[in-house]
Design a protein around this motif. Structure first.
Motif, PDB file in Angstrom:
ATOM      1  N   ARG A 392       9.354   6.483  10.200  1.00 54.63           N
ATOM      2  CA  ARG A 392       8.019   5.903  10.423  1.00 54.63           C
ATOM      3  C   ARG A 392       6.934   6.973  10.242  1.00 54.63           C
ATOM      4  NH1 ARG A 392       5.042   1.095  12.243  1.00 54.63           N
ATOM      5  NH2 ARG A 392       6.998   0.278  13.053  1.00 54.63           N
ATOM      6  N   ALA A 393       7.214   8.169  10.751  1.00 52.60           N
ATOM      7  CA  ALA A 393       6.243   9.262  10.647  1.00 52.60           C
ATOM      8  C   ALA A 393       5.964   9.595   9.179  1.00 52.60           C
ATOM      9  CB  ALA A 393       6.769  10.500  11.375  1.00 52.60           C
ATOM     10  N   ALA A 394       7.016   9.659   8.381  1.00 50.35           N
ATOM     11  CA  ALA A 394       6.839   9.986   6.959  1.00 50.35           C
ATOM     12  C   ALA A 394       6.040   8.895   6.254  1.00 50.35           C
ATOM     13  CB  ALA A 394       8.203  10.163   6.290  1.00 50.35           C
ATOM     14  N   ARG A 395       6.406   7.657   6.507  1.00 48.91           N
ATOM     15  CA  ARG A 395       5.702   6.549   5.843  1.00 48.91           C
ATOM     16  C   ARG A 395       4.232   6.499   6.279  1.00 48.91           C
ATOM     17  NH1 ARG A 395      10.115   1.618   6.468  1.00 48.91           N
ATOM     18  NH2 ARG A 395      11.537   2.315   4.815  1.00 48.91           N
ATOM     19  N   ALA A 396       4.007   6.673   7.571  1.00 47.58           N
ATOM     20  CA  ALA A 396       2.630   6.587   8.082  1.00 47.58           C
ATOM     21  C   ALA A 396       1.783   7.728   7.533  1.00 47.58           C
ATOM     22  CB  ALA A 396       2.646   6.617   9.618  1.00 47.58           C
ATOM     23  N   ALA A 397       2.364   8.922   7.446  1.00 43.13           N
ATOM     24  CA  ALA A 397       1.616  10.065   6.913  1.00 43.13           C
ATOM     25  C   ALA A 397       1.221   9.798   5.462  1.00 43.13           C
ATOM     26  CB  ALA A 397       2.462  11.337   7.015  1.00 43.13           C
ATOM     27  N   LEU A 398       2.166   9.278   4.683  1.00 39.74           N
ATOM     28  CA  LEU A 398       1.863   8.989   3.282  1.00 39.74           C
ATOM     29  C   LEU A 398       0.779   7.927   3.157  1.00 39.74           C
ATOM     30  CD1 LEU A 398       5.468   9.187   1.897  1.00 39.74           C
ATOM     31  CD2 LEU A 398       3.492  10.335   0.877  1.00 39.74           C
ATOM     32  N   ARG A 399       0.845   6.937   4.022  1.00 37.60           N
ATOM     33  CA  ARG A 399      -0.167   5.870   3.985  1.00 37.60           C
ATOM     34  C   ARG A 399      -1.552   6.438   4.319  1.00 37.60           C
ATOM     35  NH1 ARG A 399       2.495   2.611   7.034  1.00 37.60           N
ATOM     36  NH2 ARG A 399       1.270   3.007   8.895  1.00 37.60           N
ATOM     37  N   GLU A 400      -1.607   7.265   5.337  1.00 37.33           N
ATOM     38  CA  GLU A 400      -2.892   7.854   5.733  1.00 37.33           C
ATOM     39  C   GLU A 400      -3.452   8.744   4.618  1.00 37.33           C
ATOM     40  OE1 GLU A 400      -4.885   7.656   8.340  1.00 37.33           O
ATOM     41  OE2 GLU A 400      -3.709   6.534   9.805  1.00 37.33           O
ATOM     42  N   ILE A 401      -2.587   9.544   4.027  1.00 33.44           N
ATOM     43  CA  ILE A 401      -3.029  10.457   2.959  1.00 33.44           C
ATOM     44  C   ILE A 401      -3.540   9.658   1.754  1.00 33.44           C
ATOM     45  CG2 ILE A 401      -2.220  12.166   1.273  1.00 33.44           C
ATOM     46  CD1 ILE A 401      -0.271  13.166   3.497  1.00 33.44           C
ATOM     47  N   ASN A 402      -2.767   8.642   1.369  1.00 31.39           N
ATOM     48  CA  ASN A 402      -3.159   7.801   0.234  1.00 31.39           C
ATOM     49  C   ASN A 402      -4.503   7.129   0.465  1.00 31.39           C
ATOM     50  OD1 ASN A 402      -1.673   7.491  -2.205  1.00 31.39           O
ATOM     51  ND2 ASN A 402       0.094   6.940  -0.968  1.00 31.39           N
ATOM     52  N   ARG A 403      -4.648   6.582   1.656  1.00 27.26           N
ATOM     53  CA  ARG A 403      -5.878   5.854   1.969  1.00 27.26           C
ATOM     54  C   ARG A 403      -7.079   6.814   1.954  1.00 27.26           C
ATOM     55  NH1 ARG A 403      -5.568   3.780   7.478  1.00 27.26           N
ATOM     56  NH2 ARG A 403      -3.895   2.442   6.729  1.00 27.26           N
TER      57      ARG A 403
END
Lengths: 458, 216
Positions: A392-403
């Motif tokens: 979850r941490a990896a996915r959330a970090a990627l989502r935040e960075i992308n956004r």
């Protein structure tokens, strides 16, 4: 120690100097109770650790701590934490490390008695199990030496006991070099938690019945390795940023089983630990440039409770020896924070300046934004196991960075953008069940470097 | 006729499957393996090194290319050996005694292999005696030393001293690297060369290999 939900629900309350669960240690030193204090780490110049040089080594440490205590008194610091991170031969041969611990502890106590210096000594032995490939995690001479060291440390004068545990590092190293997210998640989310539960049982047992506080663990061997490699253009910074956030759940294991903080200074993921476990955190940023460079020099300071220098060698500068110079820089930063901290509004303003000066320039800085930390921490807290938290941490970090990139709030160089897409795909492909990840990863790892049975896997 | 440009690109993009298939095809067409190595494969890896040095490639891309190179070399090496052709050089590499850091060392080892060297990886925490043994028993003409800690740098000097004591210093070249290492330190301990990056280490190894006495 609560770790199942964020202990800091609102951004307004996420401030430097204030932790949900302050720690008292050493000579009446309170950490996280409203005041930020310096944490100074210091080391030798290039020298072989051997019997022939031992008298010189003792003297070097003695001179360093004497100078540091004297300057801390002159600067009227409100409190100070000294960290002694042993050099590997000093853990392999516990008598050496313990002897230096005693020298440091006696000097600190003397300055407390003569000048009222509020101070504590954090002792961090090396995780020497990493000395051999494949590492033996629960037996053998390295394990036995480390355990002996840990159990004798409280009696030698350690006020806080910490470690940079390396369980899973043998797999993570390969994963990092190949930017293989699945393999790193396997190391951080499956192997490291299993190892930390076992190792921390030993650390807690060493501290039991003593005044020594079991403080914290750090993903230094994982996330900082990625950070340093990214800084040298060897790895994409977006990858290092994701690994930073993905390292949070493994750190949390220590607090779940009984560590109390402050977290280790090199755990740049500290803000997440403060948000989730409520522990005070030690952080390092521009003040650690003496040890390694980074792109998080200001933002790392934003919500710290101890402000550190990572490590500095005893070299002579124009004014004084480098450790004393380093202390002075930390002490002045702390003064500023503590004046700002007298008003919540000013504290938030200073925090936000520290954040805004870094966060748009590098994804590793962006994921340390307090608002981002609280959002991702909430997501991590919703997951029941370290593996699912890591995923979850990896996915959330990627989502935040992308956004943030898409909205123009974060700059990402052209050559890194292809990696965002690749990593997002790899993160989405991580299986739902931990057993499936284990089944996928075991055949892809070499028994020359990694033994599954050392982690209770087969 | 095999498309050499395709083979070059396969190495460059790290397509191991294509690199192997195209190499196999070229060898079936009786292309001279030494010529294939020197004119296509090594230039491709040199370009990979250049892309890395100019910050266009990251390490994972470099390693993928090195693996593609290795898959091609697996086919070529036995043929070169049959013809009595020697590798670019034989390097014994390790992280010095007391130091456990191996990422930089592994990277240099992979790049050296990709550059046509035969690499004997001694691992981490390697004693001076083990380096001497590698030079004596495994025929390594280049010893590559890595250290990350300032406190383990002196171990490099001990390796140089051990090679001298064993009477083989003249026929072995010593190259060193690692975060705290400098050219000045290399000069100070009597090492033959220093590089601050992996592709530079390959160029250095080539220049040192050219200086190794013929008797070695």
């Amino acid at each position: 120690m609560p770790v199942s939900q964020p202990t800091i629900p609102r951004l307004e309350e996420f401030l430097f100097g204030h932790a949900r669960c302050p720690v008292t240690c050493g000579n009446h030193l309170e950490i996280g109770a409203g005041t930020v204090i310096p944490e100074v780490n210091f080391t030798l110049q290039a020298i072989e650790i051997c019997p022939e040089n031992w008298a010189d080594i003792r003297e070097q440490y003695s001179l360093m701590i004497e100078d540091l205590c004297r300057r801390a008194v002159e600067l009227e610091v409100p409190g100070i934490l000294f960290e002694f991170e042993t050099l590997p031969p000093m853990t392999v041969n516990p008598a050496w490390g313990l002897e230096i611990t005693e020298i440091l502890s006696e000097t600190i106590d003397r300055f407390h008695q003569s000048h009222g210096l509020r101070a504590a000594l954090r002792l961090t032995p090396n995780d020497t199990r990493d000395h051999r490939r494949p590492p033996r995690m629960r037996s053998g001479p390295f394990w036995e030496g480390m355990v002996e060291f840990l159990h004798k440390a409280p009696h030698a004068g350690a006020d806080l006991l910490a470690i940079e545990s390396t369980g899973g590092k043998e797999v993570s190293d390969e994963g990092l070099m190949n930017a293989d997210l699945k393999k790193v998640v396997f190391a951080l989310g499956v192997l490291a938690p299993r190892d930390m539960e076992y190792l921390w049982g030993e650390i807690l047992s060493a501290c039991e019945g003593t005044d020594t506080v079991p403080s914290g663990d750090t993903a230094c061997g994982f996330a900082n390795t990625a950070m340093v490699l990214a800084d040298r253009n060897m790895l994409p910074k977006v990858f290092a940023a994701v690994i930073r956030v993905a390292s949070v759940p493994r750190d949390l294991v220590a607090y779940r089983v009984g560590a109390r903080g402050p977290s280790k200074d090199c755990a740049y993921e500290g803000p997440y630990l403060k948000a989730l476990a409520g522990v005070p955190i030690s952080m390092e940023g521009r003040t650690a440039a003496c040890a390694h460079l980074s792109h998080v020099g200001n933002i790392a300071q934003a919500v710290c409770d101890c402000w550190s220098n990572e490590s500095v060698q005893k070299v002579r500068l124009l004014s004084a020896d480098a450790p004393t110079v380093s202390l002075e820089q930390l002490a002045y930063d702390c003064r500023l924070m503590n004046v700002a901290g007298q008003s919540r509004e000013d504290a938030r303003k200073l925090r936000d300046w520290l954040v805004e000066s870094d966060s748009a320039l590098d994804p590793q800085a962006y994921v340390l934004r307090p608002d981002v930390v609280l959002r991702i921490a909430s997501e991590i807290a919703r997951e029941p196991t370290p593996y699912l938290q890591t995923r979850r941490a990896a996915r959330a970090a990627l989502r935040e960075i992308n956004r943030a990139f898409e909205e123009g709030r974060l700059r990402i160089p052209d050559r890194e953008r292809r990696w965002l897409e690749r990593l997002a795909k790899e993160a989405e492909e991580l299986p739902d069940r931990e057993e499936d990840l284990i089944a996928e990863c075991l055949p892809e790892t070499s028994r020359e470097t990694f033994l599954p049975e050392e982690y209770g896997l087969s | 006729m095999v498309d050499r440009e395709k083979l070059y690109q396969a190495i460059l993009t790290g397509d191991a499957k294509s690199a192997r298939a195209l190499t196999e095809e070229a060898l079936k067409e009786s292309v001279d393996p030494k010529e294939l190595l020197d004119k296509t494969l090594i230039p491709a890896m040199d370009e990979v090194g250049r892309l890395f040095e100019t910050n266009e490639y990251f390490v994972p891309e470099l390693l993928i290319s090195a693996r593609a190179m290795k898959s091609a070399l697996e086919l070529i090496k036995p043929l070169l050996a049959e013809k009595g052709a020697e590798p670019a050089g034989r390097v014994a590499i390790g992280t010095v005694k007391g130091d456990l850091h191996d990422i930089g060392k592994n990277l240099v080892a992979a790049m050296l292999e990709g550059g046509g060297f035969e690499v004997v990886d001694l691992g981490v925490d390697v004693s001076p005696e083990a380096f001497v043994t590698a030079a004596k028993d495994k025929g390594a003409s280049i010893i590559a030393l890595s250290a990350l800690l300032t406190t383990t740098m002196p171990a490099m000097k001990k390796v140089v001293a051990a090679l001298e004591e064993a009477g083989i210093r003249e026929r072995v070249k010593v190259m060193i690297g690692g975060a705290p290492i400098t050219q000045r330190y290399a000069d100070e301990i009597g090492a033959d060369g220093y590089s601050d990056n992996a592709s530079g280490a390959v160029a250095l190894a080539r220049s040192l290999a050219a200086k190794v006495p013929a008797a070695a």
